[in-house]
Design a protein around this motif. Structure first.
Motif, PDB file in Angstrom:
ATOM      1  N   ILE A   1      25.830  36.501  32.016  1.00 31.02           N
ATOM      2  CA  ILE A   1      25.907  37.827  32.207  1.00 31.02           C
ATOM      3  C   ILE A   1      26.948  38.417  32.656  1.00 31.02           C
ATOM      4  O   ILE A   1      27.509  39.320  32.269  1.00 31.02           O
ATOM      5  N   VAL A   2      27.630  37.681  33.907  1.00 31.43           N
ATOM      6  CA  VAL A   2      28.694  38.268  34.354  1.00 31.43           C
ATOM      7  C   VAL A   2      29.674  37.981  33.552  1.00 31.43           C
ATOM      8  O   VAL A   2      30.594  38.938  33.615  1.00 31.43           O
ATOM      9  N   GLY A   3      30.079  37.013  33.072  1.00 25.56           N
ATOM     10  CA  GLY A   3      31.123  36.623  31.953  1.00 25.56           C
ATOM     11  C   GLY A   3      32.419  36.432  32.653  1.00 25.56           C
ATOM     12  O   GLY A   3      32.343  36.260  34.054  1.00 25.56           O
ATOM     13  N   ASP A   4      33.615  36.996  32.093  1.00 20.94           N
ATOM     14  CA  ASP A   4      34.963  36.650  32.668  1.00 20.94           C
ATOM     15  C   ASP A   4      35.252  38.025  33.502  1.00 20.94           C
ATOM     16  O   ASP A   4      36.139  38.794  33.201  1.00 20.94           O
ATOM     17  N   GLU A   5      34.451  38.308  34.444  1.00 24.97           N
ATOM     18  CA  GLU A   5      34.846  39.370  35.270  1.00 24.97           C
ATOM     19  C   GLU A   5      34.560  39.214  36.788  1.00 24.97           C
ATOM     20  O   GLU A   5      33.701  38.224  37.095  1.00 24.97           O
ATOM     21  N   PRO A   6      35.132  39.796  37.613  1.00 19.80           N
ATOM     22  CA  PRO A   6      34.699  39.923  39.295  1.00 19.80           C
ATOM     23  C   PRO A   6      33.404  40.383  39.377  1.00 19.80           C
ATOM     24  O   PRO A   6      32.927  41.116  38.571  1.00 19.80           O
TER      25      PRO A   6
ATOM     26  N   ILE B   1      32.679  39.522  47.086  1.00 13.35           N
ATOM     27  CA  ILE B   1      33.108  39.768  45.778  1.00 13.35           C
ATOM     28  C   ILE B   1      34.033  38.606  45.588  1.00 13.35           C
ATOM     29  O   ILE B   1      34.706  38.011  46.201  1.00 13.35           O
ATOM     30  N   LEU B   2      33.598  38.018  44.271  1.00  8.86           N
ATOM     31  CA  LEU B   2      34.237  36.728  43.676  1.00  8.86           C
ATOM     32  C   LEU B   2      34.632  36.963  42.409  1.00  8.86           C
ATOM     33  O   LEU B   2      34.352  37.736  41.579  1.00  8.86           O
ATOM     34  N   GLN B   3      35.821  35.956  42.137  1.00  4.63           N
ATOM     35  CA  GLN B   3      36.134  36.096  40.918  1.00  4.63           C
ATOM     36  C   GLN B   3      35.401  34.910  40.037  1.00  4.63           C
ATOM     37  O   GLN B   3      34.586  33.933  40.522  1.00  4.63           O
ATOM     38  N   PRO B   4      35.285  35.359  38.741  1.00  8.06           N
ATOM     39  CA  PRO B   4      34.612  34.487  37.694  1.00  8.06           C
ATOM     40  C   PRO B   4      34.927  32.836  37.853  1.00  8.06           C
ATOM     41  O   PRO B   4      33.997  32.159  37.329  1.00  8.06           O
ATOM     42  N   GLU B   5      36.047  32.686  38.247  1.00 12.23           N
ATOM     43  CA  GLU B   5      36.500  31.043  38.194  1.00 12.23           C
ATOM     44  C   GLU B   5      35.465  30.464  38.968  1.00 12.23           C
ATOM     45  O   GLU B   5      35.539  29.032  38.873  1.00 12.23           O
ATOM     46  N   ILE B   6      34.784  30.912  40.056  1.00 16.34           N
ATOM     47  CA  ILE B   6      33.733  30.153  40.884  1.00 16.34           C
ATOM     48  C   ILE B   6      32.579  29.495  39.936  1.00 16.34           C
ATOM     49  O   ILE B   6      32.135  28.371  40.375  1.00 16.34           O
ATOM     50  N   PHE B   7      32.415  29.926  38.567  1.00 16.20           N
ATOM     51  CA  PHE B   7      31.257  29.658  37.896  1.00 16.20           C
ATOM     52  C   PHE B   7      31.747  28.060  37.420  1.00 16.20           C
ATOM     53  O   PHE B   7      31.042  27.133  37.377  1.00 16.20           O
ATOM     54  N   SER B   8      33.037  27.844  37.212  1.00 17.70           N
ATOM     55  CA  SER B   8      33.287  26.587  36.491  1.00 17.70           C
ATOM     56  C   SER B   8      33.273  25.462  37.637  1.00 17.70           C
ATOM     57  O   SER B   8      32.891  24.244  37.387  1.00 17.70           O
TER      58      SER B   8
ATOM     59  N   GLN C   1      25.615  24.199  47.341  1.00 19.37           N
ATOM     60  CA  GLN C   1      26.098  25.001  48.299  1.00 19.37           C
ATOM     61  C   GLN C   1      27.358  26.132  47.762  1.00 19.37           C
ATOM     62  O   GLN C   1      28.272  25.427  47.158  1.00 19.37           O
ATOM     63  N   LEU C   2      26.979  27.290  47.834  1.00 20.89           N
ATOM     64  CA  LEU C   2      27.855  28.337  47.351  1.00 20.89           C
ATOM     65  C   LEU C   2      29.272  28.133  48.514  1.00 20.89           C
ATOM     66  O   LEU C   2      30.552  27.986  47.719  1.00 20.89           O
ATOM     67  N   THR C   3      29.023  27.956  49.510  1.00 20.35           N
ATOM     68  CA  THR C   3      30.305  27.733  50.508  1.00 20.35           C
ATOM     69  C   THR C   3      31.248  26.486  50.148  1.00 20.35           C
ATOM     70  O   THR C   3      32.503  26.616  50.102  1.00 20.35           O
ATOM     71  N   ASP C   4      30.386  25.247  49.483  1.00 19.09           N
ATOM     72  CA  ASP C   4      31.265  24.287  48.979  1.00 19.09           C
ATOM     73  C   ASP C   4      32.302  24.603  47.871  1.00 19.09           C
ATOM     74  O   ASP C   4      33.469  24.238  47.882  1.00 19.09           O
ATOM     75  N   SER C   5      31.764  25.493  47.098  1.00 20.38           N
ATOM     76  CA  SER C   5      32.546  26.024  46.058  1.00 20.38           C
ATOM     77  C   SER C   5      33.621  26.911  46.142  1.00 20.38           C
ATOM     78  O   SER C   5      34.918  26.884  45.367  1.00 20.38           O
ATOM     79  N   MET C   6      33.090  27.791  47.212  1.00 19.67           N
ATOM     80  CA  MET C   6      34.240  28.737  47.677  1.00 19.67           C
ATOM     81  C   MET C   6      35.321  27.940  48.426  1.00 19.67           C
ATOM     82  O   MET C   6      36.505  28.487  48.247  1.00 19.67           O
ATOM     83  N   LEU C   7      35.207  26.859  49.186  1.00 17.13           N
ATOM     84  CA  LEU C   7      36.231  26.094  49.607  1.00 17.13           C
ATOM     85  C   LEU C   7      37.271  25.581  48.456  1.00 17.13           C
ATOM     86  O   LEU C   7      38.474  25.450  48.753  1.00 17.13           O
TER      87      LEU C   7
END
Length: 290
Positions: A121-126, A209-216, A230-236
């Motif tokens: 639903i978010v797609g390639d967007e922040p 506020i996150l960039q879509p690259e977080i999904f991959s 954990q979201l924090t692990d992926s943000m790191l």
């Protein structure tokens, strides 16, 4: 830099800290004064310019979808009875057709997994991510303050607040770099460090506020603490490729996922209303004197 248009609300949690109240009623629908908790969070997003509201739900959460739907019978009854003020207020809170989307998190695999469930639903967007347990009291709202920083810096923004230095073990703590505009460079994150090991006492307060690259990254993220994604692990991991900025939120935050925070929120928002302040203040003094 793409405009921030979408926001994700992970509302699939069971609300175990509020049982038995949340056995049949979603914790997001518990009311602070006269509005459900989730309404405060959606209003904050709308003020910040969000156009599309994405809810990641779970079982027994259909009432959230009903809350944001058009209710013909109710509106017609209010109109016939001349309740124009409350009718206008209800219509003003309702998203326009096509502005809401609902997707199901079918397994309780953590916040990171809930965010990943919104990828199509978010797609390639922040996108903005707002944790519905946390409601903020400020003018302008927390997300609006963050958007102002995002428009100057781009990339990823995390809102933070100060906690008691002895309680860093309860939170995700950030590492602060140099000041940038109204925020600062965020150079690291540590999940629940001991006070003696904490780099700062700035904790992540539930607004991102996150960039879509977080999904991959989330798609391949191994389970971490609590056997959850954990979201924090992926943000790191994303921090290794993209800049992150911290925004020191100016206002009050209430954790409505806890009974104590929920009571505090009710008092604070009631006292902020001119039509209720005197009554609530007088009652508090009466109770305190007993």
């Amino acid at each position: 830099m793409k405009k921030l248009r979408k926001a994700v609300f992970p509302v699939a949690g069971l609300g175990t800290r509020f049982l038995p109240a949340t056995k049949a009623v979603p914790k997001e629908m518990l009311t602070v004064v006269d509005r459900p908790v989730i309404q405060y969070v959606v209003d904050e997003a709308r003020e910040a310019g969000i156009e599309h509201f994405i809810f990641v739900t779970g079982r027994n959460k259909a009432v959230i979808e009903d809350h944001f739907d058009l209710q013909f019978e109710l509106y017609d009854t209010l109109e016939q009875r001349g309740k124009n003020e409350v009718l206008s207020r209800l219509k003003g809170m309702q998203p326009a057709p096509g502005q809401t989307s609902f997707t199901r998190q079918q397994e309780p695999l953590g916040l990171g997994h809930a965010v990943w469930c919104a990828r199509e639903i978010v797609g390639d967007e922040p996108f903005a991510l707002l944790l519905p347990d946390m409601i903020m009291q400020s003018e302008p709202g927390c997300l609006k303050q963050m958007v102002d920083l995002y428009e100057k810096t781009g990339n990823n923004i995390v809102a933070v607040e100060e906690c008691d230095p002895l309680e860093t073990h309860k939170y995700g703590i950030v590492v602060k770099g140099k000041d940038v505009h109204s925020g600062f460079e965020l150079t690291g994150m540590v999940e629940k460090p001991k006070p003696e090991d904490a780099p700062t006492n700035l904790y992540i307060n539930g607004r991102y506020i996150l960039q879509p690259e977080i999904f991959s990254i989330l798609e391949n993220q191994e389970r971490g603490a609590g056997n959850e994604i954990q979201l924090t692990d992926s943000m790191l991991r994303l921090l290794e490729k993209q800049p992150f900025y911290g925004y020191h939120f100016k206002g009050r935050t209430f954790d409505c996922g806890s009974p104590e925070g929920f009571v505090e929120a009710n008092l604070a928002f009631a006292l902020a209303r001119p039509d209720m302040k005197k009554h609530v203040t007088d009652f508090m003094r009466e109770i305190a004197a007993e």
